[in-house]
Design an enzyme around this catalytic site. Structure first.
Site, PDB file in Angstrom:
ATOM      1  N   SER A 105       0.822  -1.213   0.000  1.00 54.00           N
ATOM      2  CA  SER A 105       0.000   0.000   0.000  1.00 54.00           C
ATOM      3  C   SER A 105       0.858   1.267   0.000  1.00 54.00           C
ATOM      4  O   SER A 105       2.045   1.236   0.327  1.00 54.00           O
ATOM      5  CB  SER A 105      -0.886  -0.006   1.248  1.00 54.00           C
ATOM      6  OG  SER A 105      -0.060   0.088   2.391  1.00 54.00           O
ATOM      7  N   CYS A 159      -3.597  -5.384  -7.880  1.00 58.10           N
ATOM      8  CA  CYS A 159      -3.175  -3.990  -8.079  1.00 58.10           C
ATOM      9  C   CYS A 159      -3.443  -3.551  -9.510  1.00 58.10           C
ATOM     10  O   CYS A 159      -3.419  -2.378  -9.809  1.00 58.10           O
ATOM     11  CB  CYS A 159      -1.710  -3.822  -7.747  1.00 58.10           C
ATOM     12  SG  CYS A 159      -0.688  -4.761  -8.865  1.00 58.10           S
TER      13      CYS A 159
HETATM   14  P1  NAD Z   1       0.327  -3.370   3.066  1.00 59.32           P
HETATM   15  O1  NAD Z   1       1.044  -2.124   2.733  1.00 59.32           O
HETATM   16  O2  NAD Z   1      -0.647  -3.362   4.183  1.00 59.32           O
HETATM   17  O3  NAD Z   1       1.382  -4.521   3.392  1.00 59.32           O
HETATM   18  C1  NAD Z   1       2.489  -4.751   2.552  1.00 59.32           C
HETATM   19  C2  NAD Z   1       3.686  -5.113   3.414  1.00 59.32           C
HETATM   20  O4  NAD Z   1       4.058  -3.988   4.210  1.00 59.32           O
HETATM   21  C3  NAD Z   1       3.395  -6.264   4.360  1.00 59.32           C
HETATM   22  O5  NAD Z   1       4.485  -7.149   4.346  1.00 59.32           O
HETATM   23  C4  NAD Z   1       3.199  -5.581   5.701  1.00 59.32           C
HETATM   24  O6  NAD Z   1       3.647  -6.380   6.770  1.00 59.32           O
HETATM   25  C5  NAD Z   1       4.047  -4.334   5.577  1.00 59.32           C
HETATM   26  N1  NAD Z   1       3.474  -3.204   6.336  1.00 59.32           N
HETATM   27  C6  NAD Z   1       2.167  -2.866   6.422  1.00 59.32           C
HETATM   28  N2  NAD Z   1       2.019  -1.769   7.183  1.00 59.32           N
HETATM   29  C7  NAD Z   1       3.242  -1.411   7.587  1.00 59.32           C
HETATM   30  C8  NAD Z   1       3.744  -0.352   8.407  1.00 59.32           C
HETATM   31  N3  NAD Z   1       2.936   0.542   8.942  1.00 59.32           N
HETATM   32  N4  NAD Z   1       5.055  -0.282   8.624  1.00 59.32           N
HETATM   33  C9  NAD Z   1       5.891  -1.172   8.071  1.00 59.32           C
HETATM   34  N5  NAD Z   1       5.480  -2.201   7.288  1.00 59.32           N
HETATM   35  C10 NAD Z   1       4.177  -2.313   7.048  1.00 59.32           C
HETATM   36  O7  NAD Z   1      -0.365  -3.868   1.710  1.00 59.32           O
HETATM   37  P2  NAD Z   1      -1.355  -5.088   1.535  1.00 59.32           P
HETATM   38  O8  NAD Z   1      -2.673  -4.721   2.098  1.00 59.32           O
HETATM   39  O9  NAD Z   1      -0.709  -6.339   1.943  1.00 59.32           O
HETATM   40  O10 NAD Z   1      -1.455  -5.150  -0.063  1.00 59.32           O
HETATM   41  C11 NAD Z   1      -2.412  -4.432  -0.808  1.00 59.32           C
HETATM   42  C12 NAD Z   1      -1.803  -3.212  -1.433  1.00 59.32           C
HETATM   43  O11 NAD Z   1      -0.695  -3.578  -2.219  1.00 59.32           O
HETATM   44  C13 NAD Z   1      -2.745  -2.499  -2.372  1.00 59.32           C
HETATM   45  O12 NAD Z   1      -2.619  -1.118  -2.178  1.00 59.32           O
HETATM   46  C14 NAD Z   1      -2.239  -2.891  -3.750  1.00 59.32           C
HETATM   47  O13 NAD Z   1      -2.521  -1.983  -4.788  1.00 59.32           O
HETATM   48  C15 NAD Z   1      -0.784  -2.961  -3.503  1.00 59.32           C
HETATM   49  N6  NAD Z   1      -0.147  -3.778  -4.495  1.00 59.32           N
HETATM   50  C16 NAD Z   1       0.566  -3.146  -5.448  1.00 59.32           C
HETATM   51  C17 NAD Z   1       1.155  -3.886  -6.449  1.00 59.32           C
HETATM   52  C18 NAD Z   1       1.918  -3.222  -7.528  1.00 59.32           C
HETATM   53  O14 NAD Z   1       2.678  -3.902  -8.189  1.00 59.32           O
HETATM   54  N7  NAD Z   1       1.766  -1.915  -7.721  1.00 59.32           N
HETATM   55  C19 NAD Z   1       1.032  -5.282  -6.464  1.00 59.32           C
HETATM   56  C20 NAD Z   1       0.304  -5.889  -5.442  1.00 59.32           C
HETATM   57  C21 NAD Z   1      -0.282  -5.123  -4.452  1.00 59.32           C
END
Ligand code: NAD
Length: 523
Positions: free
Chosen positions: A251, A306
């Site tokens: 995200s 995504c």
């Molecule tokens: P997320 O950001 O909640 O989690 C992703 C990773 O970041 C996880 O491993 C999580 O443990 C870590 N994380 C989460 N919050 C954190 C924080 N506050 N501090 C440090 N680390 C943290 O994302 P999600 O919900 O797992 O995935 C969905 C998101 O990913 C959507 O926004 C989607 O669009 C995006 N996404 C993008 C792509 C791309 O290629 N652009 C591909 C897949 C998913």
């Protein structure tokens, strides 16, 4: 028993794994993976992993302790010392074996994904396939890593080539539990780096299986390591100076934080973030295939891609097609991912479901129309799952929450425009730039769109234009932070650094350059 109901030891092709949503009596723990061994965490903090179709606990993910995190980086650091000197051919062999093993374990990987992430088995198999293709492309590393040489002065040559960085890390999201770890594992191996992989704490099972397949493929101990947890694990990765680069997918909020703190600590960071992908429908498009493409790309994987098409932009009278999109969306079967014939499964958590419902409600309050409402869907046999049915919101305008935010659920918002120029302008004003697609039968219309649209991955009659891994994943604008994209040539560049060597070997200093008058005895 492990997260797939397997014994905690080695994964074998005959291991048992879950292929239904039945309650698991004694859910096990998800192992870490360090030095080619499964690691049972000594943590006191566990994160329950749920089957999103039932909310039964299927495993528990540890918040790896600091000592475990340090041990993983120690292992990766020690492994790099020898792994960087292995020949490229031997690293290529690991990639060949890895490809074969992923194919052999495809069903197990897909089952893990369906159980922990919720998507259908067919879609989970696609998740594995799109990662497998990165492993296949990594096999061509011998052509990708060739350098350049020039004689820059008499008897003086400069050569330029690329070397691995050292210990690198990958921080992954929940929505592609195999594909996104596989954006990093094979390329890290063939480029000679060692990897710390942190899967999503919501569905980490597939990543652990992949790490063990890398061992079976020949990756030496310490080359691929898996650590677990949420923000504390990420902070450890951000701050350990031995980690040289971070590949993040997830995200905006986490990504911006990771990019800023990671680069401030002197690391390379590539960060793929959120998206709002628009589909433009021009009235001259092939109606049947366009409607099917939009329904599939908006609601498939419950919209948790995504590159999901989450915003439909009608041009002129194609606005009339929206009711038919709703008719087709209504036909989709919503159920558990293991249930035969399911088109879309649940979303990942009850919180995610609630957020999606809140956004649909906000749209109503802001004056949009809920043409198809999936909020109150009842799914036979799954009263407690996180299900949201396909939802279509019409009369949407920029400024409404449902348009401005990424929803990440099976919700399609529809914006009407009169002309192609208006549609392009709308999309270019959007902060995201992951992907965009146009549906038209006119070459010039498609070409104009290709040239003018500010999105990194453009589809012309292709709904989800994610390039195969001989190219790179090229999101732009607010969907990407960094300079070098994931996989393809850019991915190899990201994981390697240039070295130049200038050498001077004077030909007049050559030994044995005096005429030899003896009868030669060998050649
Ligand atoms: P997320 O950001 O909640 O989690 C992703 C990773 O970041 C996880 O491993 C999580 O443990 C870590 N994380 C989460 N919050 C954190 C924080 N506050 N501090 C440090 N680390 C943290 O994302 P999600 O919900 O797992 O995935 C969905 C998101 O990913 C959507 O926004 C989607 O669009 C995006 N996404 C993008 C792509 C791309 O290629 N652009 C591909 C897949 C998913």
């Amino acid at each position: 028993m492990g997260s797939l109901g397997m014994p905690v030891g080695r994964l074998t092709a005959t291991a048992l794994y879950h292929t239904s949503h039945a309650r698991i009596e004694n859910p096990g723990t998800t192992k870490g993976y360090v030095n080619n061994e499964f690691v049972e965490s000594k943590t006191t903090k566990w994160i329950d992993i749920h089957d999103p179709a039932t909310n039964y606990v299927v495993s528990r993910c540890p918040q790896s302790t600091d000592a475990e995190l340090k041990a993983a980086v120690d292992a990766a650091e020690a492994a790099f010392k020898t792994f960087k000197n292995t020949s490229i051919l031997s690293r290529q062999q690991i990639a060949f074996n890895f490809v074969k093993l992923i194919r052999e374990h495809w069903d197990e990987l897909a089952a893990s994904i369906t159980l922990e992430q919720g998507k259908t088995v067919a879609d989970a198999r696609g998740d594995v396939l799109r990662g497998l293709q990165v492993a296949e492309a990594a096999c061509s590393i011998t052509s990708e890593l060739t350098g350049s040489t020039l004689e820059v002065s008499k008897d003086m040559e400069t050569k330029m080539y690329r070397e691995p960085l050292g210990v690198v890390a990958a921080i992954c999201p929940f929505n592609f539990p195999a594909m996104i770890p596989l954006w990093s594992i094979p390329l890290s191996i063939v480029t000679g780096n060692t990897l710390i992989l942190k899967p999503s704490e919501r569905d980490p099972g597939a990543a652990v299986l992949l790490a063990d397949l890398a061992r079976q493929a020949g990756a030496p101990p310490g080359v691929i390591n898996v650590v677990h947890g949420s923000a504390p694990t990420v902070d450890f990765i951000l701050d350990d100076p031995r980690i040289k680069a971070i590949s993040f997918v997830g995200s905006d909020k986490a990504g911006k934080y990771i990019y800023e703190r990671g680069t401030a600590n002197g690391k390379r960071v590539q960060a793929n973030l959120g998206a709002k992908n628009h589909a433009v429908v021009v009235p001259d498009a092939n109606k049947n295939s366009t409607l099917n493409a939009i329904v599939g790309a908006a609601f498939g994987a419950a919209g948790q891609r995504c590159m999901a098409l989450s915003a439909l932009v009608t041009v002129g009278e194609s606005r009339e097609w929206v009711s038919e999109i709703a008719e087709r969306a209504k036909q989709l079967k919503v159920s558990g991912g293991f249930v035969e014939g399911t088109d879309l499964g649940p979303v990942i958590t009850p919180q995610s479901k609630q957020r999606i419902i809140d956004i649909i409600e906000s749209a109503e309050k802001e004056g949009a129309t809920i043409l198809l409402d999936g909020r109150n869907i009842k799914v036979d046999g799954f009263p407690d799952g996180n299900f949201v049915g396909p939802t279509i919101i019409t009369g949407v305008k920029p400024g409404m929450r449902c348009y401005d935010e990424e929803i990440f659920g099976p919700v399609l918002v529809v914006v009407e425009t009169e002309t192609l120029d208006e549609a392009i302008e709308l999309i270019n004003r959007n902060k995201y730039g992951n992907g965009s697609a146009i549906f038209t039968n006119s070459g010039p219309t498609g070409y104009k769109f290709q040239k003018e649209i500010e999105a990194g991955q453009v589809g012309i009659n292709v709904p989800i234009p994610v390039p195969l891994p001989m190219f790179s994943f090229t999101g732009n604008k607010g969907s990407f932070l960094g300079d070098l994209n994931f996989y393809g040539k850019a991915g190899v560049m990201f994981l390697t650094q240039y070295k130049t060597v200038t050498s001077h070997w004077r030909s007049e200093d050559a030994v044995g350059n005096k005429a030899d008058v003896h009868m030669p005895t060998h050649h």
